[in-house]
Design a protein around this motif. Structure first.
Motif, PDB file in Angstrom:
ATOM      1  N   GLU A 107      60.721  22.677  17.331  1.00 15.41           N
ATOM      2  CA  GLU A 107      61.234  22.923  18.681  1.00 15.41           C
ATOM      3  C   GLU A 107      62.663  22.398  18.825  1.00 15.41           C
ATOM      4  O   GLU A 107      63.545  23.089  19.344  1.00 15.41           O
ATOM      5  N   THR A 108      62.887  21.168  18.343  1.00 12.00           N
ATOM      6  CA  THR A 108      64.234  20.580  18.424  1.00 12.00           C
ATOM      7  C   THR A 108      65.229  21.388  17.611  1.00 12.00           C
ATOM      8  O   THR A 108      66.356  21.646  18.057  1.00 12.00           O
ATOM      9  N   LEU A 109      64.830  21.819  16.424  1.00 18.64           N
ATOM     10  CA  LEU A 109      65.731  22.579  15.559  1.00 18.64           C
ATOM     11  C   LEU A 109      66.051  23.950  16.151  1.00 18.64           C
ATOM     12  O   LEU A 109      67.186  24.431  16.051  1.00 18.64           O
ATOM     13  N   LYS A 110      65.072  24.593  16.766  1.00 18.70           N
ATOM     14  CA  LYS A 110      65.319  25.895  17.388  1.00 18.70           C
ATOM     15  C   LYS A 110      66.265  25.756  18.585  1.00 18.70           C
ATOM     16  O   LYS A 110      67.143  26.608  18.806  1.00 18.70           O
ATOM     17  N   GLU A 111      66.085  24.693  19.363  1.00 15.16           N
ATOM     18  CA  GLU A 111      66.988  24.432  20.486  1.00 15.16           C
ATOM     19  C   GLU A 111      68.411  24.200  19.988  1.00 15.16           C
ATOM     20  O   GLU A 111      69.379  24.721  20.560  1.00 15.16           O
ATOM     21  N   PHE A 112      68.540  23.411  18.929  1.00 14.52           N
ATOM     22  CA  PHE A 112      69.851  23.105  18.360  1.00 14.52           C
ATOM     23  C   PHE A 112      70.493  24.377  17.812  1.00 14.52           C
ATOM     24  O   PHE A 112      71.691  24.616  18.014  1.00 14.52           O
ATOM     25  N   SER A 113      69.719  25.191  17.109  1.00 13.39           N
ATOM     26  CA  SER A 113      70.229  26.443  16.542  1.00 13.39           C
ATOM     27  C   SER A 113      70.783  27.350  17.626  1.00 13.39           C
ATOM     28  O   SER A 113      71.867  27.946  17.466  1.00 13.39           O
TER      29      SER A 113
ATOM     30  N   GLU B  82      72.184  14.215  17.450  1.00  7.59           N
ATOM     31  CA  GLU B  82      73.323  13.498  16.869  1.00  7.59           C
ATOM     32  C   GLU B  82      73.179  13.439  15.347  1.00  7.59           C
ATOM     33  O   GLU B  82      74.153  13.639  14.611  1.00  7.59           O
ATOM     34  N   ALA B  83      71.957  13.196  14.875  1.00 10.57           N
ATOM     35  CA  ALA B  83      71.713  13.166  13.433  1.00 10.57           C
ATOM     36  C   ALA B  83      72.049  14.509  12.808  1.00 10.57           C
ATOM     37  O   ALA B  83      72.674  14.582  11.738  1.00 10.57           O
ATOM     38  N   LEU B  84      71.646  15.591  13.442  1.00  7.70           N
ATOM     39  CA  LEU B  84      71.919  16.926  12.919  1.00  7.70           C
ATOM     40  C   LEU B  84      73.413  17.192  12.813  1.00  7.70           C
ATOM     41  O   LEU B  84      73.905  17.719  11.807  1.00  7.70           O
ATOM     42  N   LEU B  85      74.147  16.838  13.842  1.00 11.14           N
ATOM     43  CA  LEU B  85      75.600  17.046  13.820  1.00 11.14           C
ATOM     44  C   LEU B  85      76.254  16.265  12.694  1.00 11.14           C
ATOM     45  O   LEU B  85      77.145  16.766  12.002  1.00 11.14           O
TER      46      LEU B  85
ATOM     47  N   GLU C 204      71.721  26.380  20.721  1.00  8.57           N
ATOM     48  CA  GLU C 204      72.819  25.721  21.434  1.00  8.57           C
ATOM     49  C   GLU C 204      74.130  25.787  20.668  1.00  8.57           C
ATOM     50  O   GLU C 204      75.200  26.016  21.247  1.00  8.57           O
ATOM     51  N   TYR C 205      74.074  25.615  19.337  1.00 11.83           N
ATOM     52  CA  TYR C 205      75.301  25.556  18.541  1.00 11.83           C
ATOM     53  C   TYR C 205      75.551  26.820  17.716  1.00 11.83           C
ATOM     54  O   TYR C 205      76.548  26.896  16.995  1.00 11.83           O
ATOM     55  N   GLY C 206      74.662  27.786  17.817  1.00  5.91           N
ATOM     56  CA  GLY C 206      74.862  29.036  17.100  1.00  5.91           C
ATOM     57  C   GLY C 206      74.846  28.889  15.590  1.00  5.91           C
ATOM     58  O   GLY C 206      75.528  29.627  14.871  1.00  5.91           O
ATOM     59  N   ILE C 207      74.044  27.941  15.079  1.00  7.56           N
ATOM     60  CA  ILE C 207      73.947  27.711  13.637  1.00  7.56           C
ATOM     61  C   ILE C 207      72.614  28.253  13.140  1.00  7.56           C
ATOM     62  O   ILE C 207      71.564  27.894  13.664  1.00  7.56           O
ATOM     63  N   THR C 208      72.675  29.116  12.140  1.00 11.06           N
ATOM     64  CA  THR C 208      71.455  29.702  11.594  1.00 11.06           C
ATOM     65  C   THR C 208      71.477  29.638  10.072  1.00 11.06           C
ATOM     66  O   THR C 208      72.517  29.411   9.459  1.00 11.06           O
ATOM     67  N   ALA C 209      70.309  29.849   9.462  1.00 14.62           N
ATOM     68  CA  ALA C 209      70.224  29.910   8.010  1.00 14.62           C
ATOM     69  C   ALA C 209      70.925  31.178   7.541  1.00 14.62           C
ATOM     70  O   ALA C 209      70.698  32.263   8.077  1.00 14.62           O
ATOM     71  N   ALA C 210      71.787  31.042   6.527  1.00 17.78           N
ATOM     72  CA  ALA C 210      72.587  32.177   6.075  1.00 17.78           C
ATOM     73  C   ALA C 210      72.070  32.794   4.788  1.00 17.78           C
ATOM     74  O   ALA C 210      72.394  33.937   4.469  1.00 17.78           O
TER      75      ALA C 210
END
Length: 275
Positions: A89-95, A148-151, A97-103
Motif C-alpha cells: 500500500e505504501t509503495l503504491k501510494e509513493f509510486s 523518507e527511506a524510499l527517497l 505520488e512521485y510518478g516512479i514505476t518499474a521500468a
C-alpha cells in the motif's frame, strides 16, 4: 541484564534487541524490507548464498522469499537492528505520488547492499532516537519515515525501483525444483503454495502427482534423510542441525528421527558408534 526483546509494534518500522545468539524468526519475507544493523553481526541465508553483515550495514531485502538468519550480539553487549517494512500500500501510494514505476524486469538477486551516505546515516540515527524516546507508535509519522527511506535509497540506487514497484504476485513455477531447494525452510504449506504460484489445493494436488506422497510426509522424510546423512557421514550433532533442517525444537526432531530410523540421533553419531 534485561531480557532479549523485539518490538511488538504493528507499524512499518521495528526495532530488535538481543543479548544472546538468535536463530529464531520468520523465514518468509512478505514485504520489501530495509535492514539496518546498529550493533552486532548478522548472517542471512536465502538457501543459495550466505550474506554476512557487520554493524553499520544497510541492506535491501526483496519480498516474497524464504530467508534464514543468525544474529550475533557483540561481546557483553546487545545486538540491535532496525527493520523498515515497505508494504504494498505504501509503495503504491509513493509510486503514484512521485510518478516512479518499474521500468524493466527485476533482478533475481535476493539481497542488496546499500551504501550508507551521510544523509542515510542521519536518517537511521533519527529512527534509533525515536525508539529511545517513544517507539514507532504514530502511524502518520511512521508513513512519513517510510517515504523518507524510499527517497534516500532511490537517490543512491535508482535501479531498485524495478523491484520496489513491481507489484506482480508470484507466478506458477516448477514445483519439484522449488521444493528440492527449499525443503529446509520451516514455513506453512500455504507459504510454499503461494511462492510456487498455486492455491493450497492445487499445490497439494500437484505435489502428490510429482512426489507420490503428501507434502507433510515428504518434507519430514526429506529433512530426516538429510539429518541422518549429516550426522552419520559428516559428524554433525542434532543440536547443530535441527533448526537448519526446518524443525522447531530439538525434542521433536529427536522423536521423529528415532521413530523413522529406530535409533536416536546420538546413537547414530560416529563418535558414539566408535566406542
Amino acid at each position: 541484564m534485561t531480557p532479549d526483546k523485539v518490538s511488538t509494534s504493528s507499524t512499518g518500522i521495528v526495532y530488535s534487541c538481543y543479548h544472546n545468539i538468535s536463530r529464531e524468526g520468520e523465514h518468509f519475507v512478505p514485504e520489501q524490507t530495509l535492514s539496518y544493523l546498529a550493533a552486532g553481526s548478522l548472517v542471512l541465508n536465502d538457501g543459495k548464498k550466505a550474506y554476512n553483515a557487520a554493524a553499520g550495514s544497510l541492506r535491501f531485502i526483496k519480498r516474497n522469499q524464504l530467508l534464514k538468519f543468525v544474529k550475533h550480539p557483540p561481546e557483553k553487549q546487545e545486538f540491535q537492528s532496525l527493520s523498515i517494512y515497505l508494504d504494498q500500500e505504501t509503495l503504491k501510494e509513493f509510486s503514484k505520488e512521485y510518478g516512479i514505476t518499474a521500468a524493466e524486469k527485476q533482478s533475481q538477486q535476493s539481497i542488496f547492499d546499500i551504501k550508507p551516505t551521510p544523509l542515510i546515516k542521519s536518517y537511521l540515527h533519527s529512527l534509533l532516537e525515536y525508539q529511545q524516546v517513544n517507539g514507532f507508535t504514530n502511524p502518520a509519522l511512521t508513513k512519513l519515515k517510510q517515504k523518507e527511506a524510499l527517497l534516500l535509497i532511490l537517490e543512491v540506487q535508482p535501479d531498485l525501483k524495478n523491484i520496489l514497484f513491481d507489484f506482480a504476485e508470484p507466478y506458477k513455477i516448477d514445483l519439484e525444483s522449488f521444493m528440492q531447494k527449499n525443503y529446509h525452510f520451516n514455513v506453512r504449506l500455504e507459504r510454499f503454495a503461494y511462492l510456487t504460484g498455486r492455491s493450497l489445493a492445487t499445490f497439494k494436488r500437484d505435489f502428490q502427482k510429482i512426489f507420490g506422497t503428501s507434502p507433510r510426509h515428504w518434507l519430514q522424510q526429506k529433512r530426516l534423510d538429510q539429518a541422518r546423512y549429516l550426522i552419520q557421514e559428516k559428524g554433525q550433532t542434532a543440536s547443530n542441525i535441527y533448526l537448519d533442517l526446518g524443525f522447531e525444537n530439538l525434542s521433536h526432531f529427536s522423536y521423529a528421527f528415532k521413530n523413522v530410523f529406530g535409533v536416536s540421533p546420538t546413537e547414530l553419531s560416529p563418535a558414539i558408534r566408535g566406542k
